[in-house]
Write a protein that holds these residues in place. Structure first.
Motif, short mmCIF file in Angstrom:
data_model
loop_
_atom_site.label_atom_id
_atom_site.label_comp_id
_atom_site.label_asym_id
_atom_site.label_seq_id
_atom_site.Cartn_x
_atom_site.Cartn_y
_atom_site.Cartn_z
N LEU A 79 0.84 -1.20 0.00
CA LEU A 79 0.00 0.00 0.00
C LEU A 79 0.87 1.25 0.00
O LEU A 79 0.61 2.21 -0.72
CB LEU A 79 -0.94 0.01 1.21
N HIS A 80 1.93 1.22 0.81
CA HIS A 80 2.88 2.33 0.87
C HIS A 80 3.45 2.59 -0.53
O HIS A 80 3.52 3.72 -0.99
CB HIS A 80 3.99 1.99 1.87
N ALA A 81 3.84 1.51 -1.21
CA ALA A 81 4.39 1.61 -2.56
C ALA A 81 3.34 2.15 -3.54
O ALA A 81 3.62 3.06 -4.34
CB ALA A 81 4.88 0.24 -3.02
N PHE A 82 2.13 1.62 -3.45
CA PHE A 82 1.05 2.05 -4.34
C PHE A 82 0.77 3.55 -4.16
O PHE A 82 0.54 4.27 -5.13
CB PHE A 82 -0.22 1.24 -4.06
N GLU A 83 0.80 4.01 -2.92
CA GLU A 83 0.50 5.42 -2.64
C GLU A 83 1.50 6.37 -3.31
O GLU A 83 1.15 7.49 -3.67
CB GLU A 83 0.38 5.65 -1.13
N HIS A 84 2.74 5.90 -3.49
CA HIS A 84 3.73 6.69 -4.22
C HIS A 84 3.26 6.94 -5.65
O HIS A 84 3.39 8.04 -6.18
CB HIS A 84 5.07 5.95 -4.29
N VAL A 85 2.73 5.89 -6.28
CA VAL A 85 2.26 6.02 -7.66
C VAL A 85 0.97 6.83 -7.69
O VAL A 85 0.80 7.73 -8.53
CB VAL A 85 2.03 4.63 -8.30
N ASP A 86 0.07 6.54 -6.77
CA ASP A 86 -1.21 7.25 -6.67
C ASP A 86 -0.99 8.76 -6.60
O ASP A 86 -1.70 9.54 -7.23
CB ASP A 86 -1.95 6.74 -5.43
N ALA A 87 0.05 9.17 -5.85
CA ALA A 87 0.35 10.59 -5.69
C ALA A 87 0.92 11.21 -6.97
O ALA A 87 0.82 12.41 -7.18
CB ALA A 87 1.34 10.78 -4.54
N ALA A 88 1.50 10.36 -7.82
CA ALA A 88 2.18 10.87 -9.02
C ALA A 88 1.27 10.98 -10.24
O ALA A 88 1.58 11.71 -11.18
CB ALA A 88 3.37 9.96 -9.36
N VAL A 89 0.15 10.24 -10.23
CA VAL A 89 -0.70 10.20 -11.43
C VAL A 89 -1.79 11.28 -11.38
O VAL A 89 -2.02 11.90 -10.35
CB VAL A 89 -1.36 8.81 -11.61
N MET A 90 -2.48 11.45 -12.51
CA MET A 90 -3.52 12.46 -12.59
C MET A 90 -4.74 12.04 -11.78
O MET A 90 -5.34 12.83 -11.07
CB MET A 90 -3.92 12.66 -14.05
N SER A 91 -5.13 10.77 -11.90
CA SER A 91 -6.36 10.32 -11.27
C SER A 91 -6.34 8.81 -11.10
O SER A 91 -5.69 8.10 -11.88
CB SER A 91 -7.55 10.72 -12.14
#
Length: 263
Positions: free
Chosen positions: A169-181
């Motif tokens: 989840l920690h790793a996913f949140e890095h990507v989630d923060a970087a994308v548009m939506s």
């Protein structure tokens, strides 16, 4: 042994498997589907069981030497080096909620590598067919993933953050923060949307072989790429951490972002 190329007979059989599964599923959709919980608390319905049984009957009749791996029944041993991998309803939670974004997944593996995949949505009659070395077809017409110039413009999907471990989840949140939506829900349907150029990225973890095998030929035949979180191609021994990117140019950044698992 040398891999047999995927034949038109294989493609036709896979299509008939999807037809049979859809015919078994449709009477139960938004109707009495006999919901039960399995030992791992995952939901299963009469539709799952009927659809898998229908597909197995066809394979056993026509390809008795092939192995079968399904979600609901015991694995069947084979001697041909070929395995049919079946998920009658991927997205059971969507199915029981009456949302037509679940799918039947059918894959053919050669020595553990996916060479054919179908994602079939039997309610809205949408079918993606991927075959190694061929263009992915969506309802018979070529499907194309879209270009995504940078992560900040990407549309990302995942079924549920609740399916990740804390580190994932920690790793996913890095990507989630970087994308548009980011959109949630959708299971296998998201990978069809990547192949058709409506979504850019899917990131998931905890997937079983029957959850991801069929997706690989579909996404890759549309020009996208699938791999695990280390960047390695997916096969029968993969750990269930999965990335799909409509634009393979984004894979490296994704893997870098996912390496931040925190402690």
């Amino acid at each position: 042994g040398r891999a047999m190329p995927v034949s038109q007979a294989d493609i036709d059989l896979a299509g008939r498997l999807a037809d049979a599964a859809g015919a078994a599923i449709r009477p139960y959709f938004r109707a009495e589907h006999g919901l039960e919980s399995k030992d791992d608390d995952s939901p299963v319905t009469l539709a799952d069981k009927a659809a898998e049984a229908a597909m197995r009957r066809l394979i056993i009749a026509e390809r008795p030497m092939d192995a079968i791996v399904g979600e609901e029944e015991e694995d069947r041993e084979g001697s041909s080096g070929r395995t049919w991998v079946l998920d009658p309803i991927d997205g059971t939670r969507s199915f029981i909620a009456g949302r037509p974004i679940f799918g039947t997944l059918i894959a053919l593996l050669e020595d553990g590598w996916p060479v054919l995949g179908i994602i079939d949505q039997p309610i809205i009659k949408e079918r993606w067919l991927g075959v190694t070395g061929r263009e992915t077809l969506f309802n018979g017409k070529p499907a194309h993933a879209r270009t995504c110039r940078e992560l900040s413009k990407a549309l990302l999907a995942t079924t549920s953050p609740a399916l990740f471990t804390d580190g994932q989840l920690h790793a996913f949140e890095h990507v989630d923060a970087a994308v548009m939506s980011t959109v949630l829900g959708g299971d296998c349907y998201n990978y069809g949307l990547v192949a058709s150029g409506h979504l850019d990225l899917v990131i998931e973890a905890g997937l079983k072989l029957h959850d991801f095998a069929a997706l690989v030929p579909v996404v890759e035949g549309a020009g996208g790429r699938m791999c695990d979180w280390q960047g390695d191609p997916l096969h029968a021994g993969s750990d269930g951490e999965v990335i799909a990117a409509g634009d393979p140019a984004r894979i490296e950044e994704l893997i870098e972002a996912l390496a931040c698992r925190g402690h």
